[in-house]
Structures are given as C-alpha cells and as structure tokens.
Design an enzyme around this catalytic site. Structure first.
Site, PDB file in Angstrom:
ATOM      1  N   LYS A   1       5.906   7.167  18.043  1.00  0.00           N
ATOM      2  CA  LYS A   1       6.690   6.765  16.877  1.00  0.00           C
ATOM      3  C   LYS A   1       6.251   5.378  16.478  1.00  0.00           C
ATOM      4  O   LYS A   1       6.146   4.483  17.330  1.00  0.00           O
ATOM      5  CB  LYS A   1       8.185   6.754  17.256  1.00  0.00           C
ATOM      6  CG  LYS A   1       9.104   6.379  16.130  1.00  0.00           C
ATOM      7  CD  LYS A   1       9.511   7.597  15.325  1.00  0.00           C
ATOM      8  CE  LYS A   1      10.084   7.248  13.973  1.00  0.00           C
ATOM      9  NZ  LYS A   1       9.091   7.134  12.878  1.00  0.00           N
TER      10      LYS A   1
ATOM     11  N   GLN B   1       4.836  -1.637  19.907  1.00  0.00           N
ATOM     12  CA  GLN B   1       5.786  -0.583  19.561  1.00  0.00           C
ATOM     13  C   GLN B   1       6.316   0.140  20.809  1.00  0.00           C
ATOM     14  O   GLN B   1       7.471   0.561  20.844  1.00  0.00           O
ATOM     15  CB  GLN B   1       5.084   0.420  18.639  1.00  0.00           C
ATOM     16  CG  GLN B   1       6.004   1.323  17.878  1.00  0.00           C
ATOM     17  CD  GLN B   1       6.595   0.680  16.641  1.00  0.00           C
ATOM     18  OE1 GLN B   1       5.892   0.031  15.886  1.00  0.00           O
ATOM     19  NE2 GLN B   1       7.885   0.848  16.428  1.00  0.00           N
TER      20      GLN B   1
ATOM     21  N   LYS C   1       9.089  -2.055  22.172  1.00  0.00           N
ATOM     22  CA  LYS C   1      10.168  -2.119  21.185  1.00  0.00           C
ATOM     23  C   LYS C   1      10.977  -0.826  21.197  1.00  0.00           C
ATOM     24  O   LYS C   1      12.198  -0.838  21.261  1.00  0.00           O
ATOM     25  CB  LYS C   1       9.551  -2.344  19.801  1.00  0.00           C
ATOM     26  CG  LYS C   1      10.547  -2.432  18.683  1.00  0.00           C
ATOM     27  CD  LYS C   1       9.894  -2.425  17.318  1.00  0.00           C
ATOM     28  CE  LYS C   1       8.760  -3.415  17.222  1.00  0.00           C
ATOM     29  NZ  LYS C   1       8.305  -3.644  15.838  1.00  0.00           N
TER      30      LYS C   1
ATOM     31  N   LYS D   1       1.003   3.779  16.190  1.00  0.00           N
ATOM     32  CA  LYS D   1       0.862   3.029  14.938  1.00  0.00           C
ATOM     33  C   LYS D   1      -0.369   3.558  14.232  1.00  0.00           C
ATOM     34  O   LYS D   1      -1.292   4.069  14.877  1.00  0.00           O
ATOM     35  CB  LYS D   1       0.686   1.536  15.226  1.00  0.00           C
ATOM     36  CG  LYS D   1       0.995   0.646  14.037  1.00  0.00           C
ATOM     37  CD  LYS D   1       2.481   0.312  13.921  1.00  0.00           C
ATOM     38  CE  LYS D   1       2.784  -0.398  12.621  1.00  0.00           C
ATOM     39  NZ  LYS D   1       4.183  -0.862  12.579  1.00  0.00           N
TER      40      LYS D   1
ATOM     41  N   GLY E   1       6.969   3.945   7.662  1.00  0.00           N
ATOM     42  CA  GLY E   1       6.319   2.955   6.803  1.00  0.00           C
ATOM     43  C   GLY E   1       6.033   1.665   7.542  1.00  0.00           C
ATOM     44  O   GLY E   1       6.462   1.457   8.674  1.00  0.00           O
ATOM     45  N   ASP E   2       5.286   0.807   6.907  1.00  0.00           N
ATOM     46  CA  ASP E   2       5.025  -0.565   7.369  1.00  0.00           C
ATOM     47  C   ASP E   2       4.480  -1.295   6.137  1.00  0.00           C
ATOM     48  O   ASP E   2       4.725  -0.846   5.004  1.00  0.00           O
ATOM     49  CB  ASP E   2       4.032  -0.565   8.548  1.00  0.00           C
ATOM     50  CG  ASP E   2       3.924  -1.926   9.236  1.00  0.00           C
ATOM     51  OD1 ASP E   2       4.842  -2.300   9.977  1.00  0.00           O
ATOM     52  OD2 ASP E   2       2.926  -2.640   9.022  1.00  0.00           O
TER      53      ASP E   2
ATOM     54  N   THR F   1      15.475  -2.774   9.087  1.00  0.00           N
ATOM     55  CA  THR F   1      14.748  -3.820   9.824  1.00  0.00           C
ATOM     56  C   THR F   1      15.340  -5.198   9.501  1.00  0.00           C
ATOM     57  O   THR F   1      15.610  -6.000  10.397  1.00  0.00           O
ATOM     58  CB  THR F   1      13.243  -3.776   9.494  1.00  0.00           C
ATOM     59  OG1 THR F   1      12.786  -2.440   9.688  1.00  0.00           O
ATOM     60  CG2 THR F   1      12.463  -4.714  10.386  1.00  0.00           C
TER      61      THR F   1
ATOM     62  N   ASN G   1       9.894  -5.226   2.018  1.00  0.00           N
ATOM     63  CA  ASN G   1      11.070  -4.517   2.519  1.00  0.00           C
ATOM     64  C   ASN G   1      11.885  -5.356   3.499  1.00  0.00           C
ATOM     65  O   ASN G   1      13.101  -5.520   3.341  1.00  0.00           O
ATOM     66  CB  ASN G   1      10.589  -3.211   3.179  1.00  0.00           C
ATOM     67  CG  ASN G   1      11.690  -2.511   3.939  1.00  0.00           C
ATOM     68  OD1 ASN G   1      11.912  -2.768   5.106  1.00  0.00           O
ATOM     69  ND2 ASN G   1      12.410  -1.647   3.251  1.00  0.00           N
TER      70      ASN G   1
ATOM     71  N   SER H   1      14.973   4.759  12.321  1.00  0.00           N
ATOM     72  CA  SER H   1      14.079   5.921  12.209  1.00  0.00           C
ATOM     73  C   SER H   1      14.455   6.954  13.272  1.00  0.00           C
ATOM     74  O   SER H   1      14.433   8.163  13.013  1.00  0.00           O
ATOM     75  CB  SER H   1      12.621   5.504  12.421  1.00  0.00           C
ATOM     76  OG  SER H   1      12.086   4.967  11.245  1.00  0.00           O
TER      77      SER H   1
HETATM   78  P1  NDP Z   1       5.903  -4.886   2.768  1.00  0.00           P
HETATM   79  O1  NDP Z   1       4.600  -4.316   2.410  1.00  0.00           O
HETATM   80  O2  NDP Z   1       7.130  -4.347   2.135  1.00  0.00           O
HETATM   81  O3  NDP Z   1       5.898  -6.459   2.516  1.00  0.00           O
HETATM   82  C1  NDP Z   1       4.970  -7.278   3.154  1.00  0.00           C
HETATM   83  C2  NDP Z   1       5.160  -8.711   2.674  1.00  0.00           C
HETATM   84  O4  NDP Z   1       4.404  -9.567   3.506  1.00  0.00           O
HETATM   85  C3  NDP Z   1       4.676  -8.918   1.254  1.00  0.00           C
HETATM   86  O5  NDP Z   1       5.422  -9.928   0.653  1.00  0.00           O
HETATM   87  C4  NDP Z   1       3.232  -9.357   1.486  1.00  0.00           C
HETATM   88  O6  NDP Z   1       2.689 -10.147   0.439  1.00  0.00           O
HETATM   89  C5  NDP Z   1       3.367 -10.190   2.733  1.00  0.00           C
HETATM   90  N1  NDP Z   1       2.088 -10.150   3.457  1.00  0.00           N
HETATM   91  C6  NDP Z   1       1.473  -9.058   3.977  1.00  0.00           C
HETATM   92  N2  NDP Z   1       0.316  -9.378   4.544  1.00  0.00           N
HETATM   93  C7  NDP Z   1       0.187 -10.716   4.371  1.00  0.00           C
HETATM   94  C8  NDP Z   1      -0.791 -11.633   4.754  1.00  0.00           C
HETATM   95  N3  NDP Z   1      -1.899 -11.252   5.416  1.00  0.00           N
HETATM   96  N4  NDP Z   1      -0.574 -12.940   4.437  1.00  0.00           N
HETATM   97  C9  NDP Z   1       0.547 -13.324   3.769  1.00  0.00           C
HETATM   98  N5  NDP Z   1       1.519 -12.470   3.389  1.00  0.00           N
HETATM   99  C10 NDP Z   1       1.343 -11.200   3.688  1.00  0.00           C
HETATM  100  O7  NDP Z   1       5.990  -4.788   4.373  1.00  0.00           O
HETATM  101  P2  NDP Z   1       7.264  -4.840   5.321  1.00  0.00           P
HETATM  102  O8  NDP Z   1       8.300  -5.739   4.757  1.00  0.00           O
HETATM  103  O9  NDP Z   1       7.619  -3.451   5.664  1.00  0.00           O
HETATM  104  O10 NDP Z   1       6.635  -5.496   6.634  1.00  0.00           O
HETATM  105  C11 NDP Z   1       6.636  -6.894   6.876  1.00  0.00           C
HETATM  106  C12 NDP Z   1       6.465  -7.155   8.359  1.00  0.00           C
HETATM  107  O11 NDP Z   1       7.547  -6.538   9.070  1.00  0.00           O
HETATM  108  C13 NDP Z   1       5.186  -6.591   8.999  1.00  0.00           C
HETATM  109  O12 NDP Z   1       4.779  -7.443  10.038  1.00  0.00           O
HETATM  110  C14 NDP Z   1       5.658  -5.273   9.580  1.00  0.00           C
HETATM  111  O13 NDP Z   1       4.821  -4.825  10.634  1.00  0.00           O
HETATM  112  C15 NDP Z   1       7.022  -5.687  10.078  1.00  0.00           C
HETATM  113  N6  NDP Z   1       7.959  -4.579  10.328  1.00  0.00           N
HETATM  114  C16 NDP Z   1       8.299  -3.717   9.321  1.00  0.00           C
HETATM  115  C17 NDP Z   1       9.194  -2.700   9.568  1.00  0.00           C
HETATM  116  C18 NDP Z   1       9.695  -1.811   8.489  1.00  0.00           C
HETATM  117  O14 NDP Z   1      10.639  -1.061   8.749  1.00  0.00           O
HETATM  118  N7  NDP Z   1       9.178  -1.860   7.280  1.00  0.00           N
HETATM  119  C19 NDP Z   1       9.726  -2.462  10.928  1.00  0.00           C
HETATM  120  C20 NDP Z   1       9.369  -3.485  11.888  1.00  0.00           C
HETATM  121  C21 NDP Z   1       8.492  -4.469  11.584  1.00  0.00           C
HETATM  122  P3  NDP Z   1       1.513  -9.544  -0.477  1.00  0.00           P
HETATM  123  O15 NDP Z   1       2.215  -8.685  -1.471  1.00  0.00           O
HETATM  124  O16 NDP Z   1       0.875 -10.739  -1.088  1.00  0.00           O
HETATM  125  O17 NDP Z   1       0.591  -8.787   0.430  1.00  0.00           O
END
Ligand code: NDP
Length: 465
Positions: free
Chosen positions: A102, A123, A126, A138, A177-178, A221, A252, A397
């Site tokens: 997962k 993961q 976690k 992943k 998603g991620d 999250t 997100n 999830s």
């Molecule tokens: P989204 O795609 O919804 O948002 C990602 C955000 O982070 C955007 O604002 C993006 O900006 C920014 N970002 C991504 N890559 C970079 C980078 N290299 N440098 C600077 N900014 C960056 O993703 P999520 O919100 O889902 O995920 C965010 C984090 O949370 C990740 O680390 C993910 O692994 C973690 N996470 C997410 C979960 C989930 O349920 N969605 C669960 C657990 C952890 P830009 O648009 O400019 O790329």
C-alpha cells in the site's frame, strides 16, 4: 570489513548496522534519498538490536532493505499534437509482511528509482504504525502533469495502468495518490483498470465519492498531521490556538493542513510551490484558503498569483542553488513542511530555531535532512517525523479499503473520528516507545522502533520468504 562478534558469535548491533549500511550503499548506488531513509531508521534500531539478537541472526535488516519486487516499465503515449512521448513507470513492492502493498503513486519529473525506494521503505514503517494491516509500496513516473491537458493526462494514465494492472489488485497491491496524482488521475487510472480487468474493486484509494471513495480521504493527511501536532502540544500542556504557523507547498496536504489549523484557532501565514513562497502577514483565513483551493485544484495556477489577489501578501522566489528557503526564515511558532523531501536543510532548521519555532510536524515525506533532524532533536523542540505525523493519509486509505470490502460508506463524522483516534494512537505509541527505549521525547526513535517491531516480528513468524 572486520565485523565484531559477541561471545555468542552474533555480530554486535553497531557492527551489524554498519555492515548492512555498506551493503545497501553498494547495492543501490546513486540513490542518496534511499540511503538517507535507511540510515535514519538504522540509527534508531541500534537501541532495539541490543535486546533482540534474533533479528540479527535472521538478517532482518538485509531483508527489510531489499524490495520484494521492483517493476520498471515503458509508458508510451501520444500528446495533443500527435507526437509520441515516452515516460518511465515504476512500482516498488517493498514489504508485504503485515498486509497487501500500500502506498501512493507520484507523477513528477524528479521521480527515479532511488526516490521511490526511499518512499516505499518509509511507507513500510508508517503503515505499520497506523494499526491497520497494510504492507508498504510506492510507485509513479517521471511524467510531469504540469501544463498538460486533461486529455494528455488521461492518455498517460491509461498507458501507465495498461502495464500496472498486471501487478496490482485489492488483495495484492493497492496504490493511492501522491505528488501530481490527485482525484483526476486516480479517476483515469481506475477507469482503465476496470476496463482491462473487467472488475469493479477497491484496487486504488482516493477514489471519487460516487464510485467507492471515502469521505475525508482528501483531507486525511493534512488533518492527521494537525491532529498529531495537537497531541505533541498536549505533552507540553499547550494547544495550537493562536499559534503562527508556516505551511509549505500548496497541494493536497498543505491545503487541508491549513484548513484544520484554522478550525483549531491557529494562524497559518504561508503557502509555497517550487517557484516561491507567499507570506500573508494578516493570516490565511477560510475565504483565502477557498481561493487557493480553486486556484490549485481547478484553475491549476501558480501560488504567486495569491499576491495579485491579496495585496498585503508578499511573494519570495526560491532559489534551489541557495542553502536555505525563505519560508523557514519567517518568525513563527510552528512549521508544517508539506511539499517534498529535503525541503528543510541545515540552514533552514537553524533559521527556524533562531526565530523561536517550537514545533515541526512533517506533512511531506522526509522533508528534513539528517542534519536538520539532528538540530531539532538536540534543541528538544516538538518534532513529529513524517512516518508518524503524515500517516493519516494512508490510514484513511486503509479505512477506504475496509469500506470497499464491506460494500458500505461511513459518514464523514465516523471516518474523521477514526482518523483522529488513529493519530492519537500513533502519537501515544511513538511517545511511549521513545520513553521505553531510553530516549524520552524523541519521536524519531519512537516511530522507527514502533513501526519496525511489528514488521520484523511478522517476518520472523512467516519464515524465510
Ligand atoms: P501535491 O501534488 O498535491 O502538491 C505538492 C506541492 O508540493 C505543490 O505545491 C508542489 O509545487 C510542491 N512541490 C512538489 N515538488 C516540489 C519540489 N521539488 N520543490 C518545491 N516544491 C515542490 O502533493 P501532495 O500534497 O499530495 O504531497 C505533498 C507531500 O506530502 C509529498 O512529500 C508527499 O509524498 C507527502 N504525502 C502525501 C500524502 C497524500 O495523501 N497526498 C500522504 C502522505 C504524504 P509545484 O506545483 O511547484 O510542483
């Protein structure tokens, strides 16, 4: 390499860990994020292995760092101009000792094998902490959804799933998603899976509400991370009310972190993306948040546009060549890194501490470098590491999978209540484990050890597989 033995002929924990770490680096060259994630867990496990020579004997560390299966595949698709595009797809099936694999799918140009291995490795621990029966995995692709039309995203997702569908299933591997994979992408992926396999099952989570999704999954999250922060605050007889909070990212996790912070009376003042940071000294309120959600989720714009709408806010561009990000140099009580890995470097941690930050709760995966983590632990601030603080997403999830198996939908209140209780339980487990192993308050050790023990014991129970 010389390896020290105890009188029973078993290697000492320190020697064993050094030996396996060297093997991990040699077998996985040029994967620094994977090495970093393994190193952090191994540092905590020194405390465990002293009392558990059976883990050394059974070579648990060698086994837990070797993915059960790695899939890497070609993803060809046509863009809107009729040109052929080729991306690379991945799925890392890391560990299934306590349940089906997962973990999320990430679509971002930076995606490579090492980044996905670090995420899959994290993961495993976690998912173990969530109290639910889920193994770790992943996946994703170096596909960049930015600037692509909906049709291009759909064609890419369909091609990606055409290969991936051979390897996943509701009792085998359940992606979510991620970064770069939200409701739209999950929809296209699910549609193609259903078409190819001719079955309607809970093979993905984060689905739409009308077709098997769970209420609260999009929020989970961010909400979970704030629930975890509130638990950390309780241990110091404090609350989040009135606290100024820095939130990075604007996707997100960031959006729902800000939403829950507002519900608990805190004062979020920032969002960011890979171009830069917006700082709103007046605070981000519910109307401003609604505007950001529309900007990012519907209009798919850039966070810089916030300052065109809200004139008192300022935009600070980020420069990846610098040793720090301006977001972490704004005076605040709490920080919620919610964008990406290694976004808090040593200098950023120094800036946060210098400005009096008392709490860091990690919404993103591994957002702090090892140096930054050490500074937070040495300063004894409240520090909630990602694998505990952001586990609410995968936990929900797990709740979506449970609802799919029952063919039932739970109410918003019921899911939120379960999520809240899970986050309280994860915090309690980490807090008590840290204390039990002689490092009170160190939730990094608490999370790593708490997550590890369940998986390692399950691996012992199941024999050499
Ligand atoms: P989204 O795609 O919804 O948002 C990602 C955000 O982070 C955007 O604002 C993006 O900006 C920014 N970002 C991504 N890559 C970079 C980078 N290299 N440098 C600077 N900014 C960056 O993703 P999520 O919100 O889902 O995920 C965010 C984090 O949370 C990740 O680390 C993910 O692994 C973690 N996470 C997410 C979960 C989930 O349920 N969605 C669960 C657990 C952890 P830009 O648009 O400019 O790329």
């Amino acid at each position: 390499m010389t390896v020290t033995m105890t009188s029973t002929g078993i290697k000492t924990p320190a020697a064993y860990i050094d030996e396996v770490m060297a093997i991990v680096k040699a077998k996985n060259p040029a994967e620094p994020e994977f090495h970093q994630a393994v190193q952090e867990v191994f540092d905590s496990l020194r405390l465990v292995l002293e009392n558990h020579p059976e883990f050394i004997e059974a070579k648990i560390l060698e086994r837990i760092t070797e993915p059960e299966r790695v899939l890497m595949f070609r993803v060809p698709w046509f863009d809107d101009q009729g040109n052929i595009q080729v991306n690379r797809g991945f799925r890392i099936e890391m560990n299934s000792a306590i349940g089906p694999y997962k973990g999320g799918l990430r679509f971002h140009p930076s995606v490579n094998l090492g980044i996905l291995k670090f995420l899959a490795f994290e993961q495993v621990f976690k998912n173990s902490l969530t109290t639910l029966p889920m193994g770790g995995g992943k996946g994703g692709s170096d596909f960049d959804p930015k600037g692509k039309s909906d049709n291009e995203v759909m064609r890419f997702c369909q091609s990606f799933m055409t290969e991936l569908c051979r390897h996943i299933g509701p009792d085998t591997d359940v992606p979510a998603g991620d970064i770069g994979v939200g409701g739209r992408e999950i929809g296209y992926l699910f549609g193609q899976y259903k078409r190819l396999r001719n079955e309607f099952t809970g093979v993905l989570t984060g689905k739409g509400l009308a077709w098997g999704g769970s209420l609260i999954r999009p929020e989970a999250t961010g909400y979970g991370c704030v629930y975890f922060a509130a638990e950390m605050m309780k241990t110091r007889k404090d609350t989040l009310e009135g606290k100024t909070c820095l939130v990075s990212g604007s996707g997100n996790v960031s959006q729902y972190t800000v939403e829950k912070l507002l519900q608990l009376g805190a004062r979020p003042v920032t969002f960011s993306d890979s171009d830069g940071v917006v700082y709103d000294p007046d605070g981000i309120d519910t109307e401003k948040l609604a505007w950001v959600m529309d900007l990012k989720n519907v209009r798919r714009g850039r966070i810089r546009q916030y300052t065109e709408k809200f004139k008192k806010a300022m935009f600070m561009p980020t420069d990846v060549k610098l040793d720090h990000n301006p977001i972490w140099n704004i005076k605040a009580d709490c920080a919620f890194p919610s964008a990406t890995q290694n976004e808090i470097k040593k200098k950023d941690a120094e800036n946060l501490l210098k400005n009096g930050c008392k709490l860091v709760a990690e919404g993103a995966n591994m957002p702090s470098t090892l140096e930054a983590t050490k500074l937070f632990l040495d300063a004894k601030i409240m520090y909630g590491p990602a694998k505990a603080a952001n586990a609410g997403g995968v936990a929900t999830s797990g709740l979506e999978m449970a609802q799919n198996s029952q063919r039932l939908n739970w109410t918003r209140e019921e899911v939120d209540d379960r999520l809240h209780k899970i986050m309280i339980a994860i915090h309690k487990n980490c807090y008590e484990t840290a204390e039990k192993y002689g490092t009170p308050g160190n939730l990094v050790n608490g999370a790593n050890i708490g997550g590890f023990l369940k998986v390692a014991n399950a691996m012992l129970d199941q024999g050499l597989v």
